[in-house]
Motif scaffolding. Structure first.
Motif, PDB file in Angstrom:
ATOM      1  N   LYS A 149      -8.702   4.879  12.801  1.00 35.12           N
ATOM      2  CA  LYS A 149      -7.619   3.807  12.566  1.00 35.12           C
ATOM      3  C   LYS A 149      -7.766   3.100  11.110  1.00 35.12           C
ATOM      4  O   LYS A 149      -6.643   2.772  10.481  1.00 35.12           O
ATOM      5  CB  LYS A 149      -8.090   2.693  13.735  1.00 35.12           C
ATOM      6  N   TYR A 150      -8.957   3.011  10.656  1.00 32.99           N
ATOM      7  CA  TYR A 150      -8.935   2.273   9.302  1.00 32.99           C
ATOM      8  C   TYR A 150      -9.165   2.862   7.963  1.00 32.99           C
ATOM      9  O   TYR A 150      -9.387   2.363   7.164  1.00 32.99           O
ATOM     10  CB  TYR A 150     -10.368   1.167   9.352  1.00 32.99           C
ATOM     11  N   SER A 151      -9.170   4.359   7.893  1.00 31.21           N
ATOM     12  CA  SER A 151      -9.308   5.179   7.055  1.00 31.21           C
ATOM     13  C   SER A 151      -7.883   5.302   6.142  1.00 31.21           C
ATOM     14  O   SER A 151      -6.924   5.917   6.815  1.00 31.21           O
ATOM     15  CB  SER A 151      -9.602   6.652   7.547  1.00 31.21           C
ATOM     16  N   ASP A 152      -7.799   4.418   5.346  1.00 29.33           N
ATOM     17  CA  ASP A 152      -6.429   4.008   4.633  1.00 29.33           C
ATOM     18  C   ASP A 152      -6.520   3.484   3.410  1.00 29.33           C
ATOM     19  O   ASP A 152      -7.787   3.009   3.039  1.00 29.33           O
ATOM     20  CB  ASP A 152      -5.448   3.492   5.548  1.00 29.33           C
ATOM     21  N   VAL A 186     -16.573  11.364   9.038  1.00 24.97           N
ATOM     22  CA  VAL A 186     -16.629  10.183   7.978  1.00 24.97           C
ATOM     23  C   VAL A 186     -15.295   9.518   7.586  1.00 24.97           C
ATOM     24  O   VAL A 186     -14.184  10.376   7.805  1.00 24.97           O
ATOM     25  CB  VAL A 186     -16.786  11.251   6.652  1.00 24.97           C
ATOM     26  N   ALA A 187     -15.343   7.980   7.689  1.00 20.70           N
ATOM     27  CA  ALA A 187     -14.195   7.439   7.430  1.00 20.70           C
ATOM     28  C   ALA A 187     -13.884   7.215   5.906  1.00 20.70           C
ATOM     29  O   ALA A 187     -15.154   6.742   5.274  1.00 20.70           O
ATOM     30  CB  ALA A 187     -14.322   6.132   8.178  1.00 20.70           C
ATOM     31  N   LEU A 188     -12.958   7.392   5.282  1.00 25.56           N
ATOM     32  CA  LEU A 188     -12.649   7.250   3.893  1.00 25.56           C
ATOM     33  C   LEU A 188     -11.486   6.364   3.573  1.00 25.56           C
ATOM     34  O   LEU A 188     -10.435   6.442   4.174  1.00 25.56           O
ATOM     35  CB  LEU A 188     -12.397   8.686   3.367  1.00 25.56           C
ATOM     36  N   ALA A 189     -11.655   5.277   2.942  1.00 28.44           N
ATOM     37  CA  ALA A 189     -10.665   4.325   2.662  1.00 28.44           C
ATOM     38  C   ALA A 189     -10.900   3.996   1.240  1.00 28.44           C
ATOM     39  O   ALA A 189     -11.781   4.145   0.336  1.00 28.44           O
ATOM     40  CB  ALA A 189     -10.910   2.996   3.280  1.00 28.44           C
ATOM     41  N   SER A 190      -9.526   3.519   0.581  1.00 33.20           N
ATOM     42  CA  SER A 190      -9.560   2.743  -0.787  1.00 33.20           C
ATOM     43  C   SER A 190      -9.172   1.365  -0.759  1.00 33.20           C
ATOM     44  O   SER A 190      -8.475   1.112   0.098  1.00 33.20           O
ATOM     45  CB  SER A 190      -8.618   3.727  -1.767  1.00 33.20           C
ATOM     46  N   GLU A 239       0.775  -1.142  -0.075  1.00 40.14           N
ATOM     47  CA  GLU A 239       0.165  -0.029   0.116  1.00 40.14           C
ATOM     48  C   GLU A 239       0.986   1.352  -0.101  1.00 40.14           C
ATOM     49  O   GLU A 239       0.169   2.261  -0.439  1.00 40.14           O
ATOM     50  CB  GLU A 239      -0.915   0.226   1.226  1.00 40.14           C
ATOM     51  N   THR A 240       2.103   1.042   0.541  1.00 43.88           N
ATOM     52  CA  THR A 240       3.000   2.363   0.475  1.00 43.88           C
ATOM     53  C   THR A 240       3.772   2.559  -0.860  1.00 43.88           C
ATOM     54  O   THR A 240       4.448   3.733  -1.050  1.00 43.88           O
ATOM     55  CB  THR A 240       4.012   2.096   1.730  1.00 43.88           C
ATOM     56  N   ASP A 241       3.732   1.612  -1.765  1.00 42.06           N
ATOM     57  CA  ASP A 241       4.249   1.671  -3.025  1.00 42.06           C
ATOM     58  C   ASP A 241       3.645   2.930  -3.837  1.00 42.06           C
ATOM     59  O   ASP A 241       2.547   3.191  -3.648  1.00 42.06           O
ATOM     60  CB  ASP A 241       4.483   0.444  -3.910  1.00 42.06           C
ATOM     61  N   PRO A 242       4.359   3.528  -4.804  1.00 42.42           N
ATOM     62  CA  PRO A 242       3.871   4.608  -5.773  1.00 42.42           C
ATOM     63  C   PRO A 242       2.827   4.165  -6.636  1.00 42.42           C
ATOM     64  O   PRO A 242       2.632   3.043  -7.195  1.00 42.42           O
ATOM     65  CB  PRO A 242       5.268   5.100  -6.496  1.00 42.42           C
TER      66      PRO A 242
END
Length: 393
Positions: free
Chosen positions: A258-261, A189-193, A149-152
Motif C-alpha cells: 500500500k505505501y510503496s510510492d 521489499v517496500a520501496l518509497a521515495s 506527487e503526480t506532477d512531472p
C-alpha cells in the motif's frame, strides 16, 4: 521517545546512508532513542564543525566510512549487517556546488542510488527502503500552487535534475524489481521515495544555505550576506520530514504493497517566508546582527517552490507540528547553545528539542506518537514538553 512510532524501531537493524550529514545526523539521534541498531554508511563529514562529531554519534552506532559510488563495499556492508530497513540520504545536496561539480553530483545522486538498490536486490532480509530525494525533483515552473506527487519530474540545474532522475530510477526499480502487485509473492521489499522542502534546524554548517550562512556570520560578528531577498521557500523544521520518514517506514513495514510510492513532506501552505523575512527573524532571535544584499547572478536558483502535502496528510495522517516561528526559534536556540561552549552537552540539548517536539506532536494526537499498532482504514483516510535546559534559551 522509545514508545513512539508504535515501538517498531526497537531492536530493528536500520542502515542510514549519508548519516554524517545534517539530516542524517538528526535521523541517527532519533533512531538511537527509538532503540534501533543503527548502521551508518557515509563519507567523512564535509564541514567542520559538523553535527555528527559535535554529538559524538560515531561512538553510539556502527559507523562505516564509505562512498555509495563504491558498489563493492556498499554491497558487502548490506550483506554483513543485513538491515531490515534502509534510509538512503547519501547525496551531493547543494545546488550551487552542482554547477561547479556536475559529474560528482550525478555520480553520487544517481549512480549511488543505483548501487544501493542493486545491493538491496542481492541482500535477503531488507524489508523497507526509503529514498530521500528533494522538493527540487519536480519540473519547477515557479507556479503558485504546490507540486503534487503526480506532477512531472525535472530540474533546471544539475542538482535538481539529479534528484528528478533519482525519482524516475526509484519508480523504475519499484516497477521492475519491487512491484507492489508482487509484494509478498515474488519479493518482500517496500520501496518509497520522499521529498521535503528547505529543512532548517541546529547542526547544519553547509555552504550556501541561508541558516548556516546566518549562524556563521552572527557567531563571528559579521554582516550576513544574502543573494536574493525575495525568494520564497517552504522552510520546515528538521524533525518535521524526519517524523514523516520514520512514520512512513512503520506503515511500509505493516503494509508494503500500500505505501510503496512517492510522498511529499512540507509545511502548511501559508507557512512561508521570503529569504529576507527569515533573516530578519533570525537576527531578532539572536539578539543582534545586520545583513546586506549582494546579488549573485552567476548561477540560476528558483525563486518559488511549494509542495502539496495533501497525500501525506490524508493517507498517512501526518502533518507539521511547528509553524515557521517556532522552527526558527528552536534552530537559533541550538546554535546559541553550541556557541556557549563545552559547558553544554549538545547531545542532551538536542534530545530536549526532540522531546519538546514529540510532546507537541502528542498534544495534536498524531498517530506516530502512539505505541499501539495502527493501520488506517479507508474511512479514516477519507476523513480528514520538556522545558529547555539550556542556559541561553
Amino acid at each position: 521517545m522509545m514508545k513512539m512510532f508504535k515501538d517498531i524501531y526497537k531492536n530493528k537493524s536500520v542502515l542510514i546512508t549519508g548519516n554524517t550529514g545534517f539530516k542524517g545526523s538528526w535521523l541517527t539521534v532519533l533512531l538511537i532513542e527509538l532503540g534501533a541498531k543503527v548502521i551508518g554508511y557515509s563519507l567523512k563529514p564535509y564541514t567542520n564543525p559538523n553535527m555528527f562529531n559535535v554529538l559524538q554519534l560515531g561512538k553510539k552506532i556502527t559507523h562505516i566510512t564509505g562512498d555509495t559510488r563504491d558498489e563493492h563495499t556498499l554491497k558487502n556492508v548490506l550483506k554483513k549487517y543485513k538491515p531490515e530497513m534502509v534510509f538512503h540520504l547519501a547525496a551531493q545536496p547543494l545546488v550551487r556546488l552542482s554547477y561547479k561539480e556536475p559529474k560528482l553530483t550525478y555520480e553520487t545522486n544517481i549512480l549511488g542510488l543505483v548501487n544501493l538498490l542493486e545491493a538491496v536486490k542481492g541482500t535477503e532480509g531488507v524489508k523497507v527502503v526509503v529514498n530521500v530525494t528533494s522538493d527540487k525533483c519536480y519540473d519547477n515552473k515557479e507556479l503558485i500552487y504546490g507540486y503534487r506527487e503526480t506532477d512531472p519530474m525535472g530540474g533546471y540545474d544539475p542538482y535538481s535534475s539529479s534528484k528528478g532522475a533519482a525519482e524516475i530510477i526509484t519508480a523504475a526499480y519499484r516497477s521492475s524489481f519491487f512491484n507492489p502487485k508482487e509484494y509478498g509473492k515474488k519479493h518482500n521489499v517496500a520501496l518509497a521515495s520522499v521529498r521535503a522542502g528547505n529543512v532548517i534546524g541546529g547542526g547544519d554548517w553547509s555552504s550556501d544555505r541561508i541558516i548556516p550562512d546566518c549562524m556563521r556570520a552572527l557567531m563571528r560578528n559579521e554582516t550576513i550576506v544574502i543573494r536574493d531577498p525575495k525568494s520564497l521557500r517552504p522552510w520546515q523544521y528538521v524533525l518535521e520530514p524526519l517524523s514523516g520518514y520514520l512514520w512512513l517506514g512503520v506503515l511500509m513495514l505493516q503494509n508494503g504493497k500500500k505505501y510503496s510510492d512517492g510522498w511529499n513532506f512540507g509545511p502548511i501552505d501559508d507557512d512561508l517566508l521570503t529569504v529576507e523575512e527569515l533573516v530578519k527573524t533570525v537576527i531578532n532571535l539572536w539578539g543582534k546582527g545586520e545583513y546586506k544584499v549582494k546579488g549573485d547572478n552567476k548561477y540560476y536558483e528558483s525563486k518559488l517552490l511549494k509542495l502539496d502535502i495533501s497525500k501525506s496528510f490524508f493517507t498517512l495522517k501526518w502533518k507539521p507540528v511547528y509553524r515557521i516561528d517556532k522552527a526558527l526559534e528552536n534552530t537559533v536556540c541550538w546554535y546559541k547553545n553550541y556557541s556557549y561552549g563545552k559547558n553544554i552537552d549538545m547531545y542532551r540539548y538536542t534530545l530536549s528539542q526532540v522531546e519538546e517536539y514529540s510532546n507537541n506532536a502528542k498534544e495534536l494526537n498524531l498517530e506516530w506518537t502512539s505505541d499501539a499498532n495502527y493501520e488506517p482504514t479507508q474511512e479514516q483516510e477519507l476523513s480528514s514538553q520538556m522545558e529547555c535546559e539550556a542556559k541561553l534559551c
